[in-house]
Write a protein that holds these residues in place. Sequence first.
Motif, PDB file in Angstrom:
ATOM      1  N   ASP A 147      40.914  40.082  24.933  1.00 49.91           N
ATOM      2  CA  ASP A 147      39.884  40.123  24.524  1.00 49.91           C
ATOM      3  C   ASP A 147      39.876  38.779  25.798  1.00 49.91           C
ATOM      4  O   ASP A 147      38.595  39.303  26.427  1.00 49.91           O
ATOM      5  N   TRP A 148      41.030  38.221  26.046  1.00 47.91           N
ATOM      6  CA  TRP A 148      40.479  37.217  27.143  1.00 47.91           C
ATOM      7  C   TRP A 148      41.399  37.738  27.980  1.00 47.91           C
ATOM      8  O   TRP A 148      40.135  37.142  28.791  1.00 47.91           O
ATOM      9  N   ALA A 149      41.403  38.664  28.461  1.00 47.32           N
ATOM     10  CA  ALA A 149      41.331  39.017  29.712  1.00 47.32           C
ATOM     11  C   ALA A 149      40.378  40.494  30.063  1.00 47.32           C
ATOM     12  O   ALA A 149      39.552  39.763  31.016  1.00 47.32           O
ATOM     13  N   GLY A 150      39.550  40.720  29.521  1.00 47.37           N
ATOM     14  CA  GLY A 150      37.707  41.083  29.847  1.00 47.37           C
ATOM     15  C   GLY A 150      37.111  39.779  30.126  1.00 47.37           C
ATOM     16  O   GLY A 150      36.770  40.129  31.036  1.00 47.37           O
ATOM     17  N   ASP A 151      37.330  38.704  29.598  1.00 49.52           N
ATOM     18  CA  ASP A 151      36.742  37.720  29.298  1.00 49.52           C
ATOM     19  C   ASP A 151      36.612  37.222  30.949  1.00 49.52           C
ATOM     20  O   ASP A 151      36.065  36.970  31.770  1.00 49.52           O
ATOM     21  N   LEU A 152      38.264  36.815  31.349  1.00 47.95           N
ATOM     22  CA  LEU A 152      38.307  35.716  32.650  1.00 47.95           C
ATOM     23  C   LEU A 152      38.249  37.465  33.698  1.00 47.95           C
ATOM     24  O   LEU A 152      37.507  37.014  34.853  1.00 47.95           O
ATOM     25  N   ALA A 153      38.606  38.868  33.327  1.00 50.99           N
ATOM     26  CA  ALA A 153      37.939  39.879  34.137  1.00 50.99           C
ATOM     27  C   ALA A 153      36.300  39.927  35.300  1.00 50.99           C
ATOM     28  O   ALA A 153      36.530  40.016  35.954  1.00 50.99           O
ATOM     29  N   ARG A 154      35.812  39.388  33.938  1.00 49.66           N
ATOM     30  CA  ARG A 154      34.060  39.809  34.292  1.00 49.66           C
ATOM     31  C   ARG A 154      34.064  38.276  35.319  1.00 49.66           C
ATOM     32  O   ARG A 154      33.129  38.569  36.691  1.00 49.66           O
ATOM     33  N   SER A 197      33.981  23.765  33.787  1.00 55.27           N
ATOM     34  CA  SER A 197      34.778  23.749  32.858  1.00 55.27           C
ATOM     35  C   SER A 197      35.038  25.304  33.830  1.00 55.27           C
ATOM     36  O   SER A 197      36.124  25.657  33.157  1.00 55.27           O
ATOM     37  N   ALA A 198      34.339  26.520  34.068  1.00 52.37           N
ATOM     38  CA  ALA A 198      34.851  28.057  34.691  1.00 52.37           C
ATOM     39  C   ALA A 198      35.720  27.879  35.109  1.00 52.37           C
ATOM     40  O   ALA A 198      36.618  28.605  35.266  1.00 52.37           O
ATOM     41  N   LEU A 199      35.830  27.347  36.813  1.00 50.10           N
ATOM     42  CA  LEU A 199      36.682  26.932  37.227  1.00 50.10           C
ATOM     43  C   LEU A 199      37.446  26.676  37.079  1.00 50.10           C
ATOM     44  O   LEU A 199      38.800  27.219  38.119  1.00 50.10           O
ATOM     45  N   GLN A 200      37.387  25.109  36.415  1.00 49.94           N
ATOM     46  CA  GLN A 200      39.275  24.475  36.008  1.00 49.94           C
ATOM     47  C   GLN A 200      40.163  26.008  34.329  1.00 49.94           C
ATOM     48  O   GLN A 200      41.045  26.030  35.066  1.00 49.94           O
ATOM     49  N   GLN A 201      39.310  27.094  34.186  1.00 49.27           N
ATOM     50  CA  GLN A 201      39.300  27.992  33.293  1.00 49.27           C
ATOM     51  C   GLN A 201      40.515  28.541  33.881  1.00 49.27           C
ATOM     52  O   GLN A 201      41.215  28.904  34.018  1.00 49.27           O
ATOM     53  N   LEU A 202      39.609  29.248  35.001  1.00 50.43           N
ATOM     54  CA  LEU A 202      40.458  30.240  35.789  1.00 50.43           C
ATOM     55  C   LEU A 202      41.451  29.707  36.686  1.00 50.43           C
ATOM     56  O   LEU A 202      42.712  30.314  36.811  1.00 50.43           O
ATOM     57  N   SER A 203      41.340  28.242  36.663  1.00 53.23           N
ATOM     58  CA  SER A 203      42.254  27.706  38.203  1.00 53.23           C
ATOM     59  C   SER A 203      43.683  27.649  37.056  1.00 53.23           C
ATOM     60  O   SER A 203      44.939  27.618  37.496  1.00 53.23           O
ATOM     61  N   ALA A 204      43.078  27.182  36.059  1.00 55.02           N
ATOM     62  CA  ALA A 204      44.322  27.243  34.964  1.00 55.02           C
ATOM     63  C   ALA A 204      45.327  28.297  34.760  1.00 55.02           C
ATOM     64  O   ALA A 204      46.072  28.484  34.927  1.00 55.02           O
ATOM     65  N   VAL A 205      44.537  29.443  34.643  1.00 56.26           N
ATOM     66  CA  VAL A 205      44.924  30.719  34.312  1.00 56.26           C
ATOM     67  C   VAL A 205      45.977  30.980  34.915  1.00 56.26           C
ATOM     68  O   VAL A 205      47.399  32.153  35.080  1.00 56.26           O
ATOM     69  N   PHE A 228      40.494  38.154  44.384  1.00 55.84           N
ATOM     70  CA  PHE A 228      39.834  38.460  43.365  1.00 55.84           C
ATOM     71  C   PHE A 228      39.063  39.443  43.019  1.00 55.84           C
ATOM     72  O   PHE A 228      39.465  39.907  41.794  1.00 55.84           O
ATOM     73  N   LYS A 229      38.986  40.711  43.804  1.00 59.40           N
ATOM     74  CA  LYS A 229      38.851  41.969  43.050  1.00 59.40           C
ATOM     75  C   LYS A 229      39.890  42.223  42.570  1.00 59.40           C
ATOM     76  O   LYS A 229      38.981  43.223  41.172  1.00 59.40           O
ATOM     77  N   ALA A 230      41.008  42.258  42.866  1.00 54.98           N
ATOM     78  CA  ALA A 230      41.518  43.129  42.472  1.00 54.98           C
ATOM     79  C   ALA A 230      42.176  42.370  40.773  1.00 54.98           C
ATOM     80  O   ALA A 230      42.417  43.634  39.937  1.00 54.98           O
ATOM     81  N   LEU A 231      41.454  41.368  40.838  1.00 59.80           N
ATOM     82  CA  LEU A 231      41.929  40.256  39.318  1.00 59.80           C
ATOM     83  C   LEU A 231      40.483  40.457  38.226  1.00 59.80           C
ATOM     84  O   LEU A 231      40.443  40.691  37.228  1.00 59.80           O
ATOM     85  N   GLY A 232      39.791  40.999  38.875  1.00 57.09           N
ATOM     86  CA  GLY A 232      38.679  41.708  38.172  1.00 57.09           C
ATOM     87  C   GLY A 232      38.519  42.816  37.510  1.00 57.09           C
ATOM     88  O   GLY A 232      37.059  43.857  37.380  1.00 57.09           O
ATOM     89  N   ASP A 233      39.460  43.367  36.339  1.00 56.94           N
ATOM     90  CA  ASP A 233      40.026  44.554  35.875  1.00 56.94           C
ATOM     91  C   ASP A 233      40.414  43.886  34.703  1.00 56.94           C
ATOM     92  O   ASP A 233      41.536  43.899  34.528  1.00 56.94           O
ATOM     93  N   PRO A 234      40.790  44.183  33.827  1.00 54.64           N
ATOM     94  CA  PRO A 234      41.268  43.531  32.534  1.00 54.64           C
ATOM     95  C   PRO A 234      42.427  44.236  32.109  1.00 54.64           C
ATOM     96  O   PRO A 234      43.412  43.546  32.054  1.00 54.64           O
ATOM     97  N   VAL A 235      42.733  45.347  32.180  1.00 55.17           N
ATOM     98  CA  VAL A 235      44.041  46.664  32.565  1.00 55.17           C
ATOM     99  C   VAL A 235      44.834  45.382  33.477  1.00 55.17           C
ATOM    100  O   VAL A 235      45.471  44.947  33.678  1.00 55.17           O
ATOM    101  N   ARG A 236      44.230  45.267  34.992  1.00 55.41           N
ATOM    102  CA  ARG A 236      45.039  44.773  36.347  1.00 55.41           C
ATOM    103  C   ARG A 236      45.110  43.677  35.957  1.00 55.41           C
ATOM    104  O   ARG A 236      46.536  42.777  36.327  1.00 55.41           O
ATOM    105  N   LEU A 237      44.139  42.825  34.862  1.00 55.17           N
ATOM    106  CA  LEU A 237      44.853  41.239  34.414  1.00 55.17           C
ATOM    107  C   LEU A 237      45.876  41.340  33.708  1.00 55.17           C
ATOM    108  O   LEU A 237      46.764  40.587  34.163  1.00 55.17           O
ATOM    109  N   ARG A 238      45.545  41.695  32.630  1.00 54.93           N
ATOM    110  CA  ARG A 238      46.915  41.993  31.744  1.00 54.93           C
ATOM    111  C   ARG A 238      48.295  42.765  32.422  1.00 54.93           C
ATOM    112  O   ARG A 238      49.464  42.332  31.888  1.00 54.93           O
ATOM    113  N   LEU A 239      48.339  43.699  33.308  1.00 53.94           N
ATOM    114  CA  LEU A 239      49.936  44.065  34.194  1.00 53.94           C
ATOM    115  C   LEU A 239      50.274  43.247  34.642  1.00 53.94           C
ATOM    116  O   LEU A 239      51.288  42.977  34.627  1.00 53.94           O
TER     117      LEU A 239
END
Lengths: 118, 118
Positions: free
Chosen positions: A14-21, A91-99, B23-34
């Motif tokens: 779920d979290w990966a989906g939110d971040l990937a968007r 907060s969105a940029l901070q979240q991405l920066s932190a992860v 960032f484009k490479a990170l823009g996919d939930p599977v790749r982020l989880r990998l």
Amino acid sequence: MRCSPLVREPLTQDWAGDLARMFKALGDPVRLRLLSLVASHAGGEACVCDISESFDLSQPTISHHLKVLREAGLLDCERRGTWVYYWVVPSALQQLSAVLLTESAPTVPSEACAEVPA
Amino acid sequence: MRCSPLVREPLTQDWAGDLARMFKALGDPVRLRLLSLVASHAGGEACVCDISESFDLSQPTISHHLKVLREAGLLDCERRGTWVYYWVVPSALQQLSAVLLTESAPTVPSEACAEVPA
């Protein structure tokens, strides 16, 4: 806990989906430059009228990219008269920066995490 | 100076292009989880054999996503016997984390910036 760096433990689906968007919205050079232009503009906000002179793109194209950033939760906006004004959602940029923090980088203090919407 | 947050000054076109590729490479939930699975794996590295049990995806699909992350400079790898081992490139994550910092977040110390390849 939405501030945990991805190097610390595997991301949930779920979290990966939110971040990937959000990362996908950043995965375009024009959108990155737009975000940066808005964020660094005097007063921390800008309208399309402020932006269009920096880009060799039509106003509808710029508006489209701004919409993608807004839908990803990276920008917010408000109409005032003729123009729509945009600003970044810190907060969105901070979240991405932190992860993306690695163990060798400084950690984001817990107060910053507390501001991040779940 | 490649550590300057995008909220501080407008990104240049070249720099936005380099960042957008990552960032484009990170823009996919599977790749982020990998990426997260590799980064958080014991010893900081993992082979496809370690990863495939966490994903309901074929090994060629996993290998394709790992290749995208490698080509974006986010992972590096080495073949050892039958398997290819992957690990994250910390300087790449640090660079992305630093560029997303907002004024209210702590700044990355200059030593961390010095490690980032131009």
